[in-house]
Design a protein around this motif. Structure first.
Motif, PDB file in Angstrom:
ATOM      1  N   TYR A  13      53.731  69.720  88.592  1.00 40.44           N
ATOM      2  CA  TYR A  13      52.423  70.360  88.612  1.00 40.44           C
ATOM      3  C   TYR A  13      52.531  71.754  88.005  1.00 40.44           C
TER       4      TYR A  13
ATOM      5  N   GLN B 251      47.546  71.652  88.860  1.00 46.54           N
ATOM      6  CA  GLN B 251      47.172  70.645  87.878  1.00 46.54           C
ATOM      7  C   GLN B 251      48.331  69.693  87.632  1.00 46.54           C
TER       8      GLN B 251
ATOM      9  N   GLY C 194      49.178  63.459  83.264  1.00 48.57           N
ATOM     10  CA  GLY C 194      47.959  64.242  83.346  1.00 48.57           C
ATOM     11  C   GLY C 194      47.446  64.600  81.973  1.00 48.57           C
TER      12      GLY C 194
ATOM     13  N   GLN D 284      39.613  66.208  88.602  1.00 51.48           N
ATOM     14  CA  GLN D 284      39.955  67.167  89.642  1.00 51.48           C
ATOM     15  C   GLN D 284      38.888  67.154  90.729  1.00 51.48           C
TER      16      GLN D 284
ATOM     17  N   ASN E  38      45.648  64.263  92.060  1.00 54.79           N
ATOM     18  CA  ASN E  38      44.915  65.320  91.382  1.00 54.79           C
ATOM     19  C   ASN E  38      44.407  66.282  92.447  1.00 54.79           C
TER      20      ASN E  38
END
Lengths: 113, 111
Positions: free
Chosen positions: A35, A44, A58, B2, B100
């Motif tokens: 992250y 994130q 991601g 998110q 997330n």
């Protein structure tokens, strides 16, 4: 059990350089997630590795990459560093076989000048 | 993807209660709650799974509304040690259990 360890803890790099961060998960854990934490965006998700395979990714540019070794240790690489890459990079390990809790390491503080 | 957390920040006096909310636009498989104190790594608080299963700390409670894709964390009789930033992480079944996280809720408990 020893916790999640990350090395180095602090790093200063110049724009355009590349950097490699390391994460050693808790013994027996096969999943490692990475992250990026910044004040404005929170945590994130970068990517997750399970048994040496990237299982999920991601929404980050291709400059961010990673890998996992057979002992579950993971590395994250950022190429062509930009000022905006300055952040705390956290890795977390978990059992990886279900919705299990993640255990976070102390993080690597990366500063790009 | 998110999740959205609310409120962004809250200040409490010791002994007061607080609720932190987390909502997602996607169908969720799980909701995870973590607390991070300044300069420290996030620490696991609770997991709520689709279907009603929960696991976590006894002194912290949370709910998961599967239909609304929302979760709430309930902090009752707050203590000074509750101060920190609370993050909810949402898990999608088709994403390999990756999480997330929201942007966090800053909680300050004062004497």
């Amino acid at each position: 059990k020893a916790g999640v360890t990350q090395t180095p803890r602090y790093l200063i790099k110049t724009r355009g350089q590349q950097v490699t961060l390391s994460c050693s998960p808790i013994s027996g854990h096969r999943s490692v997630s990475w992250y990026q934490q910044t004040p404005g965006q929170g945590l994130q998700f970068l990517f997750e590795y399970f048994s040496e395979t990237q299982r999920n990714k991601g929404n980050f540019p291709g400059r961010f990459s990673g890998r996992q070794f057979s002992n579950s240790r993971s590395e994250m690489n950022v190429s062509t560093l930009e000022l905006g890459d300055s952040a705390l990079y956290l890795c977390a390990s978990s059992d990886g076989t279900g919705a299990h809790e993640q255990y976070f390491g102390p993080g690597t503080r990366l500063t790009v000048t | 993807q998110q999740p959205v957390q609310s409120p962004q920040a809250v200040i409490l006096r010791e002994g007061e209660d607080a609720v932190i909310n987390c909502s997602s636009s996607k169908a969720l498989y799980s909701v995870h709650w973590y607390r991070q104190k300044h300069g420290e790594a996030p620490v696991f608080l609770m997991i709520l799974l689709k279907g009603g299963e929960q696991k976590g700390h006894e002194k912290i409670s949370a709910s998961f509304n599967e239909k609304k894709q929302q979760s709430s964390l309930y902090l009752t009789a707050s203590q000074l040690s509750y101060s920190g930033t609370y993050f909810c992480g949402t898990g999608l079944r088709d994403s390999g259990y990756a999480l997330n996280f929201g942007k966090g809720t800053s909680l300050l408990v004062t004497p």
